[in-house]
Motif scaffolding. Structure first.
Motif, PDB file in Angstrom:
ATOM      1  N   TYR A  27       0.839  -1.207   0.000  1.00 23.93           N
ATOM      2  CA  TYR A  27       0.000   0.000   0.000  1.00 23.93           C
ATOM      3  C   TYR A  27       0.871   1.254   0.000  1.00 23.93           C
ATOM      4  O   TYR A  27       0.569   2.221  -0.693  1.00 23.93           O
ATOM      5  CB  TYR A  27      -0.940   0.002   1.208  1.00 23.93           C
ATOM      6  N   LEU A  38      -8.364   2.371  -4.815  1.00 27.14           N
ATOM      7  CA  LEU A  38      -8.572   1.113  -4.090  1.00 27.14           C
ATOM      8  C   LEU A  38      -9.885   1.066  -3.309  1.00 27.14           C
ATOM      9  O   LEU A  38     -10.622   0.078  -3.416  1.00 27.14           O
ATOM     10  CB  LEU A  38      -7.380   0.821  -3.171  1.00 27.14           C
ATOM     11  N   LEU A  83      -2.478  -1.555  -9.132  1.00 31.94           N
ATOM     12  CA  LEU A  83      -3.198  -2.324  -8.111  1.00 31.94           C
ATOM     13  C   LEU A  83      -3.019  -3.824  -8.332  1.00 31.94           C
ATOM     14  O   LEU A  83      -2.905  -4.595  -7.374  1.00 31.94           O
ATOM     15  CB  LEU A  83      -4.683  -1.952  -8.109  1.00 31.94           C
ATOM     16  N   PHE A  88      -3.461  -6.124  -4.981  1.00 34.84           N
ATOM     17  CA  PHE A  88      -4.750  -5.784  -4.378  1.00 34.84           C
ATOM     18  C   PHE A  88      -5.930  -6.305  -5.193  1.00 34.84           C
ATOM     19  O   PHE A  88      -6.977  -6.616  -4.633  1.00 34.84           O
ATOM     20  CB  PHE A  88      -4.876  -4.268  -4.197  1.00 34.84           C
TER      21      PHE A  88
END
Length: 131
Positions: A27, A38, A83, A88
């Protein structure tokens, strides 16, 4: 019984981003735009499950939705790749206007961010590169 008491079991609208996600190296390595995007992906997953985000739930997030949120097309595309690279989200189906049946891309939340940058991450990256 008042209205307020009747709907007491419902939670207020929020996006569950855990402390582990916020404190992770994956992150911290995200750009500002990807970090802003996100929670919108998590919200899209929560809407599909009508509750807690699930790692097996497929959801879509279109370029049109990103434009409404203020993301440019190229910025949105860059954030998607980032991402995915940081673990993620995962692409399940790639959509598009040409040759893929005029469909939306389908995504799934992923937990690969937890091992980002470590030995396990390098092994997963090598397996993915061989394909």
């Amino acid at each position: 019984m008042s209205r307020r008491q009747k709907h007491k079991e419902r939670l207020p609208p929020f996006v569950p981003v855990t402390h582990q996600q916020l404190d992770s190296a994956a992150y911290r390595a995200l750009s500002g735009n990807a970090a802003k995007l996100l929670p919108y992906f998590i919200r899209a997953c929560v809407r599909c499950t009508k509750g807690k985000p699930d790692k097996t739930t497929l959801f879509d997030f279109t370029y049109g939705e990103a434009l409404k949120l203020g993301f440019a097309r190229n910025t949105f595309s860059r954030c998607l790749k980032e991402l995915n690279r940081n673990g993620f989200i995962d692409w399940v189906e790639i959509g598009g206007l040409r040759g893929v049946g005029h469909s939306n891309s389908k995504y799934r939340l992923s937990d690969r961010w937890a091992v980002w940058g470590g030995l396990e991450w390098a092994q997963q990256a090598q397996k993915g590169a061989k394909k």
